[in-house]
Design an enzyme around this catalytic site. Sequence first.
Site, PDB file in Angstrom:
ATOM      1  N   LYS A 142     -17.870  14.377   5.655  1.00  0.00           N
ATOM      2  CA  LYS A 142     -17.456  13.298   4.830  1.00  0.00           C
ATOM      3  C   LYS A 142     -18.536  12.975   3.877  1.00  0.00           C
ATOM      4  O   LYS A 142     -18.157  12.224   2.657  1.00  0.00           O
ATOM      5  CB  LYS A 142     -17.649  12.152   5.608  1.00  0.00           C
ATOM      6  CG  LYS A 142     -16.772  12.151   7.086  1.00  0.00           C
ATOM      7  CD  LYS A 142     -15.292  11.910   6.546  1.00  0.00           C
ATOM      8  CE  LYS A 142     -14.217  11.760   7.860  1.00  0.00           C
ATOM      9  NZ  LYS A 142     -14.210  12.847   8.775  1.00  0.00           N
ATOM     10  N   ASP A 143     -19.768  13.558   3.573  1.00  0.00           N
ATOM     11  CA  ASP A 143     -20.673  13.115   2.627  1.00  0.00           C
ATOM     12  C   ASP A 143     -20.423  13.730   1.343  1.00  0.00           C
ATOM     13  O   ASP A 143     -20.426  13.549   0.244  1.00  0.00           O
ATOM     14  CB  ASP A 143     -22.047  13.821   3.098  1.00  0.00           C
ATOM     15  CG  ASP A 143     -22.904  13.231   4.093  1.00  0.00           C
ATOM     16  OD1 ASP A 143     -22.696  12.068   4.122  1.00  0.00           O
ATOM     17  OD2 ASP A 143     -23.559  13.869   5.076  1.00  0.00           O
TER      18      ASP A 143
END
Length: 497
Positions: free
Chosen positions: A112-113
């Site tokens: 998700k980063d």
Amino acid sequence: MKYSSTRGKAEICDSAQAIIRGLAADGGLFVPEAFPQVSLQEIEALVPLSYEERAVRVLSLFLTDYSTEELEGCVSRAYGAGKFDAEKRAPVRSMGDLHVLELWHGPTSAFKDMALQLLPRLLSTALPKCGVKDQVLILVATSGDTGKAALEGFADAPQTKIMVFYPQDGVSRIQQLQMLTQQGGNVRVMAVKGNFDDAQSGVKAIFGDKDFAEELAGEGVRLSSANSINWGRLVPQIVYYFSAYADLLAEGTIKAGEEIDFTVPTGNFGDILAAYYAKRMGLPVHKLVCASNANNVLTEFLRTGVYDRKRDFFKTITPSMDILISSNLERLLYHVTESDEKVAGWMKELWEHGRYEVDKETLNTIQQLFWADWASDTETKAEIDKVYRQHNYVMDTHTAVAAKVAGKYGEAHPEDKCPMVVVSTASPYKFNGSVLEALGTETEGLDEFQLLDKLHEMSGQDIPQGLAKLRRAEVLHKGACEAGEMKDTVLEFASSK
Ligand SMILES: *Cc1c(COP(=O)(O)O)cnc(C)c1O
């Protein structure tokens, strides 16, 4: 490039607007009007570039209302100095025939980063561009990884607040600690008594509530989303498919123009949808394999054309894929049918009856590119163990679902000789309990931090900084609410200083 809604042509806007708004007023998702084309020469030209440079090239095709300087600024703050612990940001790790695209070298050790480091920068650049003076309140429903990654991305971002809802018993202890220890003057974290879909439905209902929006507007606050339905979440993910292809070219695994397959561990259908975008833009992709866990609603859909969320919900060892409504599928349906009417109809059926069925033609088109299967927890654990024995490489559970399903695809399609890239979405340290169990290690009585040490002993990989420092971090967020109380908690936070 202009953007419209998957459910109607009424609103046409630029990317900055789409990113500020998150969701279209008719409840649909913003989609680009066309797929910009990338030639083979342009793909080859990515080879010598850094990840940040590759990102600017790909993003600039979609975010045409941002200047190159703005994009360079956003990208370097997102992926630059000190944030990622891998030189290549999203490296491909090749072990014989196994190619693993590692997307978890960012600050929260999960993929998700890749998107959530960039989205806040795109948003805070968009606000002054569009003359918005209001504060933007980001609401997030998370099954675990999104929450922390969004908090990390938005903490202290000017002109924003962020509130994250997570299912109380639906995330790992490490994920929970990561969120509950989040610092920042503009952040709030709230446990919801229910599962992920309760949290997500609650957030969606808040977004759809016009009276509530007016009430917030009175406070000088407008809502937006950092969930993978936001265009600013999706577009950064397209980059790493191009980047992976460039890296495979560089290492000589493929020649320019040769097709490759990707297997993607899938929940909300954002990651694999980004691969679809890359394909439509001209990246030589042969098959996209959609890997699910026991919540295999997508496996059924991609095989039969029936999307049916009325089924048992299973808690698995891959909690980030414990999802029954894959929101981003709506974008695929739109691109395949090019009909906002059809999509709006199906989404209405889903909302009202929990089920819809697409027509044969749509299904056929989808099946030309997509293949799907799922892995049980038992299969997933066995896969972790097998890969460790073969390659001395430890995978997280989500990645192992993909690896297992990639294997099933290979068995079902021995004629497909394309190199297969398995998309790896989390560091094994994020799910260390299940990973250690899979490796046959005794974990009884060990706390989360002893588990980290144990896994370190076995794998020899460094413990990611963000996880190591949780040992000493203070719990700052203690709130919990019923699904029905979510709106009240939002209002209270919105009007707080
Ligand atoms: C979010 C997530 C997924 C699923 O990705 P989608 O884009 O929602 O399909 C898979 N693995 C991990 C570790 C995740 O955090």
